[in-house]
Design an enzyme around this catalytic site. Structure first.
Site, short mmCIF file in Angstrom:
data_model
loop_
_atom_site.label_atom_id
_atom_site.label_comp_id
_atom_site.label_asym_id
_atom_site.label_seq_id
_atom_site.Cartn_x
_atom_site.Cartn_y
_atom_site.Cartn_z
N ARG A 45 0.79 -1.15 0.16
CA ARG A 45 0.00 -0.01 0.10
C ARG A 45 0.71 1.20 -0.11
O ARG A 45 0.42 2.21 -0.20
CB ARG A 45 -0.93 0.09 1.12
CG ARG A 45 -1.99 -1.05 1.28
CD ARG A 45 -2.81 -1.40 2.25
NE ARG A 45 -1.88 -2.40 3.13
CZ ARG A 45 -2.44 -2.65 4.32
NH1 ARG A 45 -3.69 -2.33 4.78
NH2 ARG A 45 -1.77 -3.60 4.90
N ASN A 98 37.92 41.39 5.14
CA ASN A 98 36.86 42.16 4.42
C ASN A 98 36.53 41.59 3.23
O ASN A 98 37.29 41.82 2.22
CB ASN A 98 36.97 43.57 4.48
CG ASN A 98 35.59 44.16 4.15
OD1 ASN A 98 34.50 44.30 4.89
ND2 ASN A 98 35.28 44.46 2.73
C1 UD1 Z 1 -1.81 -6.42 11.42
C2 UD1 Z 1 -2.82 -7.37 12.40
C3 UD1 Z 1 -3.94 -6.47 12.55
C4 UD1 Z 1 -3.59 -5.57 13.45
C5 UD1 Z 1 -2.66 -4.57 12.86
C6 UD1 Z 1 -2.12 -3.38 13.56
C7 UD1 Z 1 -2.04 -9.75 11.76
C8 UD1 Z 1 -2.74 -10.92 11.04
N1 UD1 Z 1 -3.03 -8.43 11.63
O1 UD1 Z 1 -2.85 -6.13 10.30
O2 UD1 Z 1 -4.84 -7.55 13.50
O3 UD1 Z 1 -4.82 -4.55 14.00
O4 UD1 Z 1 -1.53 -5.17 12.14
O5 UD1 Z 1 -1.21 -2.35 12.91
O6 UD1 Z 1 -1.18 -9.58 12.22
N2 UD1 Z 1 4.89 -8.78 8.23
C9 UD1 Z 1 6.12 -9.74 8.05
N3 UD1 Z 1 5.80 -10.82 7.19
C10 UD1 Z 1 4.82 -11.17 6.49
C11 UD1 Z 1 3.36 -10.09 6.72
C12 UD1 Z 1 3.86 -9.05 7.47
O7 UD1 Z 1 7.09 -9.46 8.40
O8 UD1 Z 1 4.57 -12.20 5.86
C13 UD1 Z 1 5.31 -7.60 8.99
C14 UD1 Z 1 5.09 -6.19 8.40
O9 UD1 Z 1 6.15 -5.90 7.76
C15 UD1 Z 1 4.34 -5.40 9.41
C16 UD1 Z 1 3.58 -6.27 10.33
O10 UD1 Z 1 4.47 -7.70 10.09
O11 UD1 Z 1 5.47 -4.78 10.17
C17 UD1 Z 1 2.17 -6.36 10.06
O12 UD1 Z 1 1.76 -6.68 8.65
P1 UD1 Z 1 0.72 -6.06 7.98
O13 UD1 Z 1 0.49 -6.48 6.83
O14 UD1 Z 1 0.87 -4.32 7.95
O15 UD1 Z 1 -0.58 -6.39 8.72
P2 UD1 Z 1 -1.99 -5.43 8.83
O16 UD1 Z 1 -2.74 -5.67 7.84
O17 UD1 Z 1 -1.63 -4.11 9.36
CA CA Z 2 0.10 -2.71 9.29
#
Ligand code: UD1
Ligand code: CA
Length: 467
Positions: free
Chosen positions: A16, A384
């Site tokens: 995103r 200067n």
């Molecule tokens: C996640 C939570 C959600 C919470 C929100 C808060 C899960 C399934 N959902 O959703 O409940 O409300 O964060 O901000 O956990 N990441 C990895 N590897 C992966 C996927 C993600 O390292 O395969 C890391 C991302 O870099 C990030 C974090 O995990 O720092 C969260 O992932 P993201 O995809 O942003 O989850 P959200 O949809 O925001």
């Molecule tokens: Ca997130």
């Protein structure tokens, strides 16, 4: 009880963000997002901190250095999979595992400390941070049973009907009992979206509790953070801007509490880590970046931009850009001047308007008031530099040096064709084009600049006598 292990999840694609660089390297107040959560995690005195990164591991390593413990998640299979990847690093090293998301940089150290405290006291299998969000879309929602106990987390994509009305959300900060976490992690099932959700562990713990007929202590604990802003997750650039401003607000507030006057905090952008002394006034529309250190009783701005500068006490920078430069106490710059990298301005020296200085040092008390260029020069004290003076440092191939001795007087519109030297107390007439060195105390003028005939004779005579 041993020190906790920490896992920071930073491998998400950040789709995103629509960016070429990994999301966790996008900056807030000049510092990559991932650094904030690492800084907060360090306050837990962890036994180990593992950072889970994706394919761009190299970029993250370049930012964090070799000291960081990076583990690579080769395929982005979700947050549960990301934690699983860190298992070899943490297993056996700690009793409690804290999982944090790198995209929640506003989370305060005190909040995660409190979370760990509650976890240890309660003995829960999972202790999780929640908050009540006015606009909860996009977050996992906390489901509670009739007794008010958390019993599940529903991810945004799974939400149906009335659940959309739940305002309590999952922040993405958890403590797990490690003996329970590791065996259960591998039982998380693939979601419809094709990811393994860490949040599914909550329902798993509840199912086990129910299967045991409620004979055990309730396995979950929550801490509800009062300040929803602190828990904000960054998924797109709108949130990045919002969180960036919040971070800026905190930085400005802390500087003001330390004795810095900021006239208009809303138009003042100071990077994390910048140091500013007491009674310095920052005027509106000012940006201070990088490793800048500003002394006491300075006036910076309005409309100024400082990058990686060392500014002594009582300096004044007014509507100017100053990069990679050093100002000694009492130096003044501007309005409308540009100090480029490698400039050192001496004590009480004055750079006025429409001036440019590059890779040059100007001694104490030297004045350069009006539209001049000084590049690759070594200028002494109390010199200067007249209006419109130019060091002609570039001959089309190479850069050359200009040296000006103490107390010299450079007339308006002098062209100093480098390499060239003006001796101490030397003088150049207005409009001189100086192509040869000027002796100490000599006066030259004209194009090309020469000494007065009588003086020339006198010097020639002196030379003869010396021989
Ligand atoms: C996640 C939570 C959600 C919470 C929100 C808060 C899960 C399934 N959902 O959703 O409940 O409300 O964060 O901000 O956990 N990441 C990895 N590897 C992966 C996927 C993600 O390292 O395969 C890391 C991302 O870099 C990030 C974090 O995990 O720092 C969260 O992932 P993201 O995809 O942003 O989850 P959200 O949809 O925001
Ligand atoms: Ca997130």
């Amino acid at each position: 009880m041993g020190d906790p292990g920490v896992i920071v999840l930073a491998a998400g694609e950040g789709t995103r963000m629509k960016s070429r660089i990994p999301k966790v390297l996008h900056k807030l107040a000049g510092r990559p997002m991932v650094r904030y959560i690492l800084e907060a995690a360090e306050t837990l005195k962890p036994s180990v901190v593992a950072i889970v990164v994706g394919r761009e591991a190299g970029l993250v390593r370049a930012e964090l250095g070799d000291s960081a413990m990076l583990v690579e998640q080769s395929e982005r299979l979700g947050t549960a999979d990301a934690v699983r990847v860190a298992r070899p690093v943490l297993e056996g090293a700690c009793e409690d595992v804290m999982v944090l998301y790198a995209d929640t940089p506003l989370l305060r150290a005190s909040t995660i400390q409190e979370l760990l405290g509650i976890h240890r006291q309660s003995g829960a299998l999972i202790t999780l941070l929640t908050t009540v969000m006015p606009e909860p879309r996009g977050y996992g929602r906390i489901k509670r049973d009739s007794l008010g106990r958390m019993c599940g987390i529903i991810e945004q994509v799974e939400i149906a009907g009335a659940e959309e009305e739940i305002h309590e959300i999952n922040v993405g900060a958890y403590c797990f009992r490690s003996g329970w976490l590791w065996p259960h992690l591998s039982r998380v099932r693939l979601s419809e979206k094709g990811e393994y959700y860490l949040t599914d562990l909550v329902a798993m713990a509840v199912a086990e509790y129910e299967a045991a007929g409620g004979s055990r202590a309730y396995p979950l604990q929550t801490l509800c953070a009062e300040d929803a802003v602190e828990t904000m997750g960054i998924n797109d650039r709108r949130q990045l801007a919002k969180a960036g401003l919040e971070m800026q607000r905190r930085i400005n507030e802390s500087l003001m509490l330390q004795g810095v006057t900021i006239i208009d905090p809303a138009s003042t952008y100071i990077n994390a880590g910048v140091q500013i002394g007491r009674d310095t006034i920052i005027y509106p529309n000012t940006t201070v970046e990088g490793k800048t250190v500003i002394g006491e009783e300075c006036g910076i701005g309005p409309n100024s931009h400082l990058i990686d500068c060392i500014i002594g006490d009582r300096c004044r920078v007014w509507s100017s850009a100053v990069e990679g430069s050093r100002l000694s106490p009492g130096a003044t710059v501007g309005p409308f001047s540009h100090l480029r990298a490698g400039s050192a301005i001496g004590e009480d020296a004055h750079i006025g308007n429409f001036a440019e200085v590059k890779s040059s040092s100007l001694g104490a008390g030297t004045r350069m008031g009006h539209f001049s260029y000084v590049g690759d020069a070594e200028v002494g004290c109390d010199v200067n530099i007249g209006a419109g003076t130019v060091t002609c440092n570039y001959d089309g191939n190479a850069k050359h040096q200009t040296v000006i001795g103490d107390g010299a007087f450079i007339g308006s519109d002098t062209m100093l064709v480098a390499p060239v030297k003006v001796g101490s107390q030397g003088k150049t007439g207005a409009g001189s084009v100086v192509t040869h060195d000027v002796a100490d105390g000599a006066v030259v003028y004209g194009v090309p600049a020469r000494a007065k005939k009588s003086e020339r004779k006198e010097r020639a005579q002196l030379r003869l006598e010396e021989e």
